[in-house]
Motif scaffolding. Structure first.
Motif, mmCIF file in Angstrom:
data_model
loop_
_atom_site.group_PDB
_atom_site.id
_atom_site.type_symbol
_atom_site.label_atom_id
_atom_site.label_comp_id
_atom_site.label_asym_id
_atom_site.label_seq_id
_atom_site.Cartn_x
_atom_site.Cartn_y
_atom_site.Cartn_z
ATOM 1 N N GLY A 195 -1.973 -8.571 4.124
ATOM 2 C CA GLY A 195 -1.588 -7.179 4.012
ATOM 3 C C GLY A 195 -0.514 -6.774 4.982
ATOM 4 N N SER A 196 -0.730 -5.625 5.646
ATOM 5 C CA SER A 196 0.346 -4.996 6.402
ATOM 6 C C SER A 196 0.713 -5.729 7.662
ATOM 7 N N HIS A 197 -0.075 -6.730 8.082
ATOM 8 C CA HIS A 197 0.356 -7.408 9.312
ATOM 9 C C HIS A 197 1.292 -8.574 9.024
ATOM 10 N N ARG A 289 -4.915 -5.186 7.305
ATOM 11 C CA ARG A 289 -4.901 -4.663 8.681
ATOM 12 C C ARG A 289 -3.957 -3.471 8.695
ATOM 13 N N VAL A 290 -4.428 -2.369 9.235
ATOM 14 C CA VAL A 290 -3.665 -1.121 9.233
ATOM 15 C C VAL A 290 -3.455 -0.679 10.675
ATOM 16 N N VAL A 301 -11.794 -4.564 4.401
ATOM 17 C CA VAL A 301 -11.882 -5.300 3.140
ATOM 18 C C VAL A 301 -11.933 -4.250 2.049
ATOM 19 N N VAL A 302 -10.925 -4.250 1.161
ATOM 20 C CA VAL A 302 -10.765 -3.180 0.168
ATOM 21 C C VAL A 302 -11.036 -3.732 -1.230
#
Length: 724
Positions: A195-197, A289-290, A301-302
């Protein structure tokens, strides 16, 4: 005994009224107002910047001044009369690259026609510190401190704590561009399951029993949670309760309108195992990770409805991550925004002996300094098209010299002599009968005609003094301020045109550079306080020597050279330090004769060499010699040894490592490096040519012929012939 509250309040009110009166009353000879220059740090920077924007936009000119941690990184890097303009630039470049700017003063001046005075806004005294704000802008900053400069700042009450703890950081334009480039590269890469990382995930081999048990347990929990999302509300609540029982490590939340589990209290190794589980066993779950604006991190975990939904989520997070990082880069610009403001507004900038200041501004806020002075001035002119150097103004205008009675042209001296009404709040001065332009200081809504912060050598106040000196010089040049209906009209004044963009490249030898045309000229000094110690300098006639015996005095050095080349052959000798000196000959050919002769004497261990007049200079075998061009190359190096002889040694070793031999050019011939002190080593023909000129290819017979020509005494020639 304490005053009653009513009496104390009345007393304080009277004090406030009196202070306000002192700030707003008309000009008088009383004690000047002493409200301090405003200290701008990262705490109040944003408000100060907005205030400055307004004042710069309305200004007719803006004066500036810098305080640095040092000026010269070695004594021989100081400015000498024997510095050619390109060498002087290299010394300025070295200074700007090695030392930090710790305070920056900006003072806008606006002409108020109704009051026939300039209005100054001097309370913009910025403390700056090169703090590392981003992880992508390279290693932490380093800079040198020169003890004399630090001591000078301390004596003038410089607040080092405010600078280090509260100083405003910055990014140069080059650093900003590189940071954004790195972000764009990351943003353009493949979307990963992390994700975002934006980190590529690698499988972890499950070898340890603990890892196997942990992954199975997490697999079961994620399965129960996902399956429960589709069950009845009662069943889902029970499952959520079971998950929350485990040290609150897993909690159900909603993220981007999707069900999600927060991951709390896991180690980095456990988180990587969780990623492994998600990747291998759950196509409809995404590990992300946000990052918050405060750099806090949340791991989730989405649950997603489909592959398309997962891709959409990860792309959305990646875009958010990029925008967030881009905002951080923009927020890290810091003090650079002040420089961008001055550049975009294209105002007339006024400094005092400000070439080094401009070099610092370029290096700190634009990017690495160009290799040559021509490239530098071209880029500076594009960003700051109008610059006035008051140091230059004071020295070229005879009317100003007359008023100053040929006193020092330092800023403090010029301010005292040309601006006594401001400096001392008094008209009882020899200059009182001369034209004088009034300057008022405005702070918020208050004005004062006799302000003095009492803080000389504080950048904000020095910028104010610089602007005041410029205003008075303009008045003595009969510039009519009443026609200043627009800020640009001062720049276009015919009487100022011949002074704009002329800066001292080297104050010591009067080199003046024109930022507009890039022309360099030598100014004839009219001030008696600067007397040339040496005859006209001809750089092609100069030999640089270093590493000679320390016991050799200047007179002895001259004597041993003139014994060989004749009584009038040496026009001047200039010591860089105790280990190095320039010898200027009256003929260019003597430079090459000297270098060839020196090399020959060192190579031959015979009576000629031992008894030769130059043997005293070459004693010890560590004496190096070169043309002026090699001096330039040594100054170009980023190395800064304290003694020049050590510097030449280091640069010689550095050059040696860069040599690429070309047998087509040099065959098997061996060349020698910068000096005897570096030992016999191979060097390229370019360096060799600089060292020895066109004689470096001569045969031994022709070298001896050169030796004959160099000798001036017929008896010595006969002795040499007899020994041969």
């Amino acid at each position: 005994m304490k005053k009653p509250a009513l009496v104390r309040a009345f007393s304080e009110a009277l004090t406030l009224v009196r202070s306000t009166y002192l700030l707003t009353r008309p000009f008088s000879s009383a004690t000047p107002s002493t409200f301090s220059v405003k200290k701008v740090t990262k705490t109040n920077f944003e408000s100060a910047l907005e205030d400055l924007r307004r004042h710069v936009r309305d200004a007719d000119f803006v004066s500036f001044d810098l305080e640095m941690t040092g000026v010269t990184s070695a004594p021989w890097r100081d400015s000498f009369e024997f510095d050619r303009f390109d060498v002087r630039y290299l010394k300025v470049k070295d200074s700007a690259e090695k030392f930090a700017v710790v305070q920056f003063g900006v003072c806008p001046f606006r002409w108020d026609a109704s009051k026939e005075s300039f209005v100054a806004h001097p309370r913009h005294n910025f403390y700056i510190f090169p703090r590392k704000e981003l992880t992508v802008d390279g290693p932490a900053y380093e800079f040198l401190c020169q003890t004399s400069s630090i001591d000078f700042l301390a004596k003038h009450q410089f607040d080092f704590n405010a600078c280090i703890h509260e100083g405003i950081s910055y990014l140069s334009r080059a650093q900003e561009a590189e940071s954004l480039r790195c972000l764009n590269l990351a943003h353009g890469g493949e979307i990963s399951n992390s994700g975002s990382h934006l980190e590529d995930f690698k499988d972890i081999p499950l070898v340890r029993t603990a890892d196997i048990l942990f992954t199975e347990r997490m697999k079961n929990r994620f399965s129960e949670w996902r399956d429960g999302l589709l069950c009845s509300t009662t069943r889902q609540s029970q499952l959520e309760g079971q998950i929350k029982d485990s040290k609150q490590q897993l909690q159900t939340v909603f993220f981007k309108m999707r069900p999600a589990l927060t991951l709390n209290g896991f180690t980095s190794h456990q988180l990587r195992l969780i990623q492994l589980v998600i990747r291998k066993h759950f196509k409809d779950l995404a590990y992300v990770r946000v990052y918050g604006d405060d750099s806090s991190e949340q791991k989730l975990v989405v649950y997603t409805d489909s592959e398309d939904d997962k891709d959409l989520l990860l792309k959305h997070l990646k875009d958010e991550f990029f925008e967030q990082k881009e905002r951080k880069v923009k927020n890290a610009l810091g003090f650079r925004q002040v420089i961008d403001l001055l550049s975009s507004e294209k105002k007339l900038l006024v400094g005092h002996n400000c070439f080094l200041d401009i070099a610092h501004i370029y290096n700190k806020f634009f990017g690495p300094l160009p290799a040559t002075v021509e490239e530098f001035v071209s880029s500076v002119h594009e960003n700051f098209p109008y610059i006035i150097d008051t140091k230059h103004l004071l020295n070229v205008e005879s009317v100003i010299q007359h008023l100053m009675k040929k006193k020092s042209t330092s800023l403090s001296s010029a301010f005292s002599l040309l601006c006594p009404q401001i400096a001392f709040a008094s008209r009882s001065s020899a200059l009182a009968s001369h034209p004088f332009v009034k300057v008022e200081v405005q702070v918020d809504e208050m004005r004062s005609s006799n302000w003095n912060s009492g803080a000389k050598h504080e950048a904000g106040y020095d910028a104010f003094m610089t602007g005041c000196v410029f205003a008075q010089v303009c008045r003595h040049l009969d510039i009519n301020f009443q026609v200043l209906s627009l800020p640009t009209e001062l720049v276009n004044s015919e009487k100022l045109q011949k002074h704009i963009n002329l800066l001292y490249l080297s104050w010591n030898n009067g080199d003046v550079i024109n930022l507009s045309s890039r022309d360099i000229s030598s100014q004839s000094f009219v001030s008696h306080n600067h007397i040339r110690r040496y005859p006209k300098i001809v750089f092609s006639n100069i030999v640089l020597i270093w590493g000679f015996p320390s016991k050799l005095k200047p007179g002895e050095l001259r004597e041993c050279v003139t014994k060989v080349f004749g009584p009038g052959s040496v026009t001047s000798i200039y010591y860089l330090d105790k280990t190095a000196a320039f010898i200027q000959f009256n003929k260019e050919e003597f430079v090459f004769d000297f270098l060839v002769l020196k090399e020959t004497l060192e190579r031959n261990n015979d009576p000629i060499s031992i008894l030769h007049p130059l043997s005293k200079l070459l004693e010890g075998g560590k004496t190096g010699a070169a043309t002026y061009e090699v001096y330039k190359e040594i100054c170009r190096s980023s190395i800064s040894q304290v003694l020049f002889a050590d510097q030449a040694q280091e640069v010689g070793v550095s050059l040696k490592s860069e040599v690429v031999e070309s047998r087509e050019e040099v065959g098997n011939q061996e060349f020698h490096s910068l000096g005897r002190g570096t030992g016999t080593q191979k060097s390229n023909s370019k360096i060799s040519s600089k060292l020895y000129g066109p004689y470096h290819h001569l045969s031994s017979d022709k070298v001896m012929d050169a030796l004959y020509v160099a000798e001036s005494n017929i008896e010595e020639k006969r002795a040499i012939t007899a020994n041969l």
